[in-house]
Write a protein that holds these residues in place. Structure first.
Motif: not given
Length: 326
Positions: A24-25, A27-28, A182, A186
């Protein structure tokens, strides 16, 4: 619920939290940068944010969540443990794959800065407290460090520009939605990881500090390991040292202030007597290696240095295991 089932539940939560955290990090960060690009934010600002947040995003969110969940020891352990793992484990393993050339100018700016922020951190932690003013001082140091790094550094400007993702052609709304999802994952995965870490610490009778120094720290250092090994295998050898030094600077200057600002209070005495000396010692050892080998024929840190680095991490884990309940 039996002790075995309880430990299994906490372990699954921690592992799942780590996996989701790393995914997720990425994507974010990527889609937040795309949103900023599409809104015509200055590329230098986006690049600085990517480098600063991108190198320490897992540590930053986990430490914030840990502090909010009244587990500041996990946050402090995560920062110090990540810096130890970055040099001894991540850079050590990277060297086992290949000698690493020393980038021009590294010894003039980045090395003195990482030594300075490490010494400042030790001075602030010496009274065994981490309070609001400590957090403010570290954040102020971050601003100073960033100013020094950017001043007259055209190579860094090019590097920051190179960090920007290519426009995917999607509407800004789609990128914003992915960035928000994301961020949600996260935060959620960080809470899951911290919950599992606290549960494991309680079940094993060890301190939350030790869990933060080991399991959580190694887990949040995995992106650095993947990036460093990948850069070396692709021939981008000079990126490896920069990744390690940059990550360690940002961990101390932007991640450690979070528990200071969110949950100020006492710091375990073993942080000063056991863990901080390892952070300082390994940082000094890396600095010495850079100063020594930049004058060598190949201008690179040789592969054999990786062996004592990885071995030193084993020694550190052994020392922790002998008094891990402290």
């Amino acid at each position: 619920m039996s002790n075995f089932n309880t430990m299994l539940l906490f372990s699954v939560a921690l592992i799942a939290g780590l996996v989701l955290l790393i995914m997720s990090s990425d994507k974010f960060i990527e889609h937040s940068a795309l949103v900023a690009e599409k809104l015509n934010v200055n590329p230098m600002v986006i690049g600085i944010t990517l480098v600063a947040f991108g190198t320490s995003a897992p540590e930053m969110v986990v430490s914030a969540i840990a502090a909010l969940d009244n587990a500041p020891e996990i946050a402090v352990g995560n920062v110090l443990g990540s810096n130890i793992a970055n040099i001894a484990l991540v850079f050590g393993i990277t060297l086992l794959f290949s000698a690493v050339p020393i980038a021009k100018g590294l010894a003039k700016k980045e090395v003195p800065l990482v030594l300075a922020i490490t010494l400042l951190t030790g001075a602030l932690l010496y009274d065994q407290t981490l309070d609001l003013w400590d957090g403010i001082i570290l954040l102020a140091a971050f601003v100073v460090i960033l100013t020094i790094l950017l001043k007259g550094n055209k190579d860094l400007e090019s590097e920051l520009a190179g960090e920007l993702p290519e426009d995917d052609g999607a509407p800004v709304g789609k990128s914003l939605l992915i960035a928000l999802v994301g961020l949600a994952v996260l935060i959620g995965s960080s809470k899951l990881l911290v919950w599992g870490a606290i549960g494991i610490a309680t079940a094993l009778g060890v301190s939350e500090l030790v869990i933060g120094l080991t399991i959580v720290a190694v887990g949040t250092s995995l992106p650095e390991l993947a990036a460093s090994v990948s850069s070396v295998r692709k021939g981008h050898h000079d990126i490896a040292i920069g990744n390690i030094i940059g990550s360690n600077i940002f961990n101390l200057a932007t991640v450690l202030p979070l528990p200071a600002l969110i949950a100020p209070g006492l710091v375990d005495a073993s942080v000063i007597s056991r863990d901080y000396p390892w952070v300082l010692g390994l940082t000094a050892a890396l600095a010495i290696a850079i100063f020594v080998f930049k004058k060598s024929k190949n201008n690179s840190i040789p592969r054999w240095i990786g062996l004592p680095l990885v071995a030193s991490y084993g020694v550190y884990l052994f020392i922790i295991s002998t008094n891990g309940s402290v």
